[in-house]
Design a protein around this motif. Structure first.
Motif, short mmCIF file in Angstrom:
data_model
loop_
_atom_site.label_atom_id
_atom_site.label_comp_id
_atom_site.label_asym_id
_atom_site.label_seq_id
_atom_site.Cartn_x
_atom_site.Cartn_y
_atom_site.Cartn_z
N GLY A 70 44.30 26.23 -0.68
CA GLY A 70 45.45 25.76 -1.50
C GLY A 70 46.77 26.63 -1.46
N ASN A 71 45.93 28.03 -1.76
CA ASN A 71 47.30 29.06 -1.87
C ASN A 71 46.60 30.08 -0.97
OD1 ASN A 71 49.35 28.06 -3.25
ND2 ASN A 71 48.61 28.63 -4.78
N ARG A 72 48.00 31.38 -0.92
CA ARG A 72 47.87 32.65 -0.63
C ARG A 72 47.75 32.90 -1.78
NH1 ARG A 72 50.29 35.89 3.82
NH2 ARG A 72 50.22 33.82 5.64
N THR A 73 46.49 33.87 -2.47
CA THR A 73 47.16 34.15 -3.68
C THR A 73 48.49 35.70 -2.67
OG1 THR A 73 44.47 35.83 -2.71
CG2 THR A 73 44.99 33.87 -4.70
N SER A 74 48.87 36.03 -3.24
CA SER A 74 50.26 36.65 -2.43
C SER A 74 51.59 36.56 -2.92
CB SER A 74 49.36 37.27 -0.99
OG SER A 74 50.34 37.87 -0.41
N ASP A 75 52.35 37.43 -2.17
CA ASP A 75 53.48 37.22 -2.53
C ASP A 75 54.26 37.54 -1.24
OD1 ASP A 75 53.29 39.82 -2.79
OD2 ASP A 75 55.14 40.38 -2.76
N ASN A 282 52.98 50.89 -13.37
CA ASN A 282 52.96 49.41 -12.61
C ASN A 282 52.35 49.48 -11.25
OD1 ASN A 282 55.45 48.81 -14.45
ND2 ASN A 282 56.87 49.94 -12.88
N ARG A 283 51.48 50.59 -11.12
CA ARG A 283 50.59 50.37 -9.73
C ARG A 283 49.48 49.75 -10.27
NH1 ARG A 283 50.02 55.70 -7.00
NH2 ARG A 283 51.49 56.11 -7.56
N PHE A 284 49.87 49.79 -11.72
CA PHE A 284 47.77 49.46 -11.85
C PHE A 284 48.17 47.38 -12.90
CE2 PHE A 284 47.23 53.54 -12.02
CZ PHE A 284 45.67 53.94 -11.63
N LYS A 285 49.40 46.92 -12.44
CA LYS A 285 49.72 45.73 -13.72
C LYS A 285 49.75 44.96 -12.42
CE LYS A 285 51.71 47.11 -17.51
NZ LYS A 285 53.43 48.41 -17.72
N ALA A 286 49.31 43.58 -12.94
CA ALA A 286 50.00 42.73 -11.95
C ALA A 286 51.16 42.37 -11.75
CB ALA A 286 49.46 41.49 -12.34
N ALA A 298 55.42 32.09 -7.82
CA ALA A 298 55.10 32.40 -8.91
C ALA A 298 56.52 32.31 -9.69
CB ALA A 298 54.90 33.85 -9.22
N GLN A 299 56.72 31.74 -11.21
CA GLN A 299 58.11 31.44 -11.40
C GLN A 299 58.84 32.77 -11.71
OE1 GLN A 299 59.96 28.65 -11.76
NE2 GLN A 299 57.98 28.32 -10.32
N LYS A 300 57.50 33.89 -12.71
CA LYS A 300 57.73 35.26 -13.31
C LYS A 300 56.83 35.89 -11.82
CE LYS A 300 56.84 33.35 -17.58
NZ LYS A 300 56.14 33.60 -18.41
N LYS A 301 57.88 36.65 -11.59
CA LYS A 301 57.12 37.86 -11.05
C LYS A 301 58.34 38.86 -11.21
CE LYS A 301 58.31 36.39 -6.75
NZ LYS A 301 58.26 35.77 -5.27
N CYS A 302 56.85 40.66 -11.30
CA CYS A 302 57.92 41.55 -11.48
C CYS A 302 59.09 42.04 -10.78
CB CYS A 302 57.09 42.71 -11.45
SG CYS A 302 56.70 42.79 -9.52
N TRP A 311 49.28 41.76 -6.91
CA TRP A 311 49.88 40.44 -6.73
C TRP A 311 49.30 39.82 -8.49
CZ3 TRP A 311 53.85 38.50 -7.08
CH2 TRP A 311 54.07 36.46 -6.98
N ASP A 312 47.73 39.78 -8.25
CA ASP A 312 48.01 39.39 -9.34
C ASP A 312 46.70 39.81 -10.23
OD1 ASP A 312 45.62 38.02 -7.68
OD2 ASP A 312 46.03 36.34 -8.03
N ALA A 313 45.70 39.71 -11.01
CA ALA A 313 44.29 40.30 -11.69
C ALA A 313 43.66 40.78 -10.53
CB ALA A 313 43.95 39.06 -12.64
N GLY A 314 43.38 39.90 -10.04
CA GLY A 314 42.45 39.75 -7.91
C GLY A 314 42.92 39.93 -6.62
N HIS A 315 44.57 41.13 -6.51
CA HIS A 315 44.77 40.14 -5.44
C HIS A 315 45.94 41.20 -5.12
CE1 HIS A 315 42.57 36.86 -6.12
NE2 HIS A 315 41.99 36.93 -5.20
N LEU A 316 45.92 42.08 -4.03
CA LEU A 316 47.24 42.60 -3.32
C LEU A 316 47.92 42.19 -3.31
CD1 LEU A 316 44.88 44.46 -0.60
CD2 LEU A 316 45.63 44.88 -2.59
N SER A 317 49.39 42.59 -3.38
CA SER A 317 50.23 42.80 -2.46
C SER A 317 51.08 42.18 -1.89
CB SER A 317 51.63 42.78 -4.41
OG SER A 317 51.94 43.90 -3.64
N GLN A 318 51.67 42.06 -0.97
CA GLN A 318 52.34 42.30 0.18
C GLN A 318 52.62 43.55 0.49
OE1 GLN A 318 55.61 40.22 2.63
NE2 GLN A 318 56.34 42.01 2.75
#
Ligand SMILES: *[C@@H]1O[C@H](CO)[C@@H](O)[C@H](O)[C@H]1NC(C)=O
Ligand SMILES: *[C@@H]1O[C@H](CO)[C@@H](O)[C@H](O)[C@H]1NC(C)=O
Length: 336
Positions: A70-75, A282-286, A298-302, A311-318
């Protein structure tokens, strides 16, 4: 009439071609033809067309799932996109949308990966890697891919540790349980790798597990420390996996297995001294603040996703995926 053009190549850097999906609205067929002609000229001028037959098949978990669940877990872009582009392929069609895919899209390969999958039957989604390999076999049985197609293909296998996470969360297991499970998991993983080779795929790349203890939620912000036990478990898994790959590579079936060192790729992205200047903490934060696991909308992103690793607790951002991909390039070159 609105016409959807999927996977248009965009040149974003001298070393990588990124494929994105977007839609055009076109009035006439003539305009579409002109655009297609232009795109094919771009493809020829940048050297695409040489690797026409090297399809990419993807099996595994959310690190590479570009939409089956259903989703890509990434921005934005994920490792799948970067790796496909490195192999001069467009991002492969997801299995869930195979029936809507054109013949040309199917020629890029197929992505069977599902967020939540592991190698055990019971996991976050109860859809093991073995079932994914079954989906792959079914496509071959239906002649979507022939023996010759497979000989020219590359498989990317992502196992980043869902069984271990499932054990400690849903099954309330301890870290000792995680360590005790490692050999069983790697053996099952190896069984799946043999099955994929058995289908005739000549080059198979597999991720090692990442430094899970440094992921958001596991990293201690107050102590500024990764969870050492989780990292040790990841390293133990990787050690066994590498031993297993050594054996597989000795078994002269004409297929090559390539280890993709996700552990050190992410570790170096997090601890690189030069990059420390920019937003180290910030690197260790989702980056996504909506949920534990986030979709791309996502509505709220950094504030600066382009500086984030996760990107989130388990995945890399772009951005994280791009850094990791760059680290993996020398290993990926073995697939060419
Ligand atoms: C997976 O299977 C187990 C055992 O049968 C069951 O308890 C669990 O609810 C299932 N999970 C999903 C997501 O279907
Ligand atoms: C995709 O992600 C969005 C936002 O994070 C979420 O609301 C939605 O439920 C997800 N869809 C699926 C099918 O997982």
């Amino acid at each position: 009439m609105p016409i959807k053009l999927d996977h248009v190549f965009l040149k974003t850097s001298p070393t990588s071609q990124i494929s994105l999906s977007f839609s055009f609205s076109m009035e006439t067929k003539g305009k579409l033809f002109a655009l297609l002609l232009l795109l094919s000229l771009v493809a020829v001028s940048t050297g695409h067309g040489e690797k026409q037959n090297a399809r990419l098949f993807v099996i595994g978990d959310s690190f590479v799932d570009t939409g089956n669940m259903g989703n890509r877990t990434s921005d934005g872009l994920m490792l799948t996109d970067y790796i496909a582009s490195f192999l001069h392929r467009r991002t492969p069609v997801i299995y869930a949308q195979r029936k809507k895919a054109s013949k040309s899209e199917l020629e890029d390969g197929m992505n069977f990966a599902r967020g939540g999958s592991g190698v055990l039957d019971v996991s976050f989604n109860n859809y093991s890697m073995t079932l994914q390999v079954g989906n792959f076999k079914e496509q071959i049985a239906q002649n979507v891919y022939t023996k010759v197609d497979l000989e020219n293909s590359i498989a990317l296998v992502s196992y980043t540790g869902n069984d271990y996470l499932y054990k400690t969360t849903r099954q309330k297991g301890t870290m000792k349980d995680v360590f005790d499970q490692t050999k069983t998991i790697v053996d099952l993983l190896t069984k799946n790798l043999r099955e994929i080779r058995g289908l005739g795929v000549k080059k198979i790349a597999i991720f090692g597990t990442p430094p899970r203890g440094c992921f958001p939620g596991m990293y201690s912000e107050t102590l500024r420390k990764c969870d050492r036990t989780w990292n040790k478990a990841s390293r133990q898994h990787n050690k066994l996996l590498k031993e297993s790959l050594k054996i597989l590579n000795k078994e002269r079936h004409g297929s090559k297995f390539v280890y993709l060192d996700l552990y050190n790729a992410i570790d170096s992205a997090l601890f690189d001294k030069i990059k420390e200047i920019v937003g180290f903490a910030n690197r260790f934060k989702a980056c996504c603040l909506d949920a534990h696991m986030c979709g791309p909308i996502a509505q709220k992103k950094c504030k600066n996703p382009e500086l984030s690793i996760f990107w989130d607790a388990g995945h890399l951002s772009q951005n994280g995926a791009n850094i990791v991909y760059t680290y993996l390039v020398p290993s990926l070159s073995q697939l060419l």
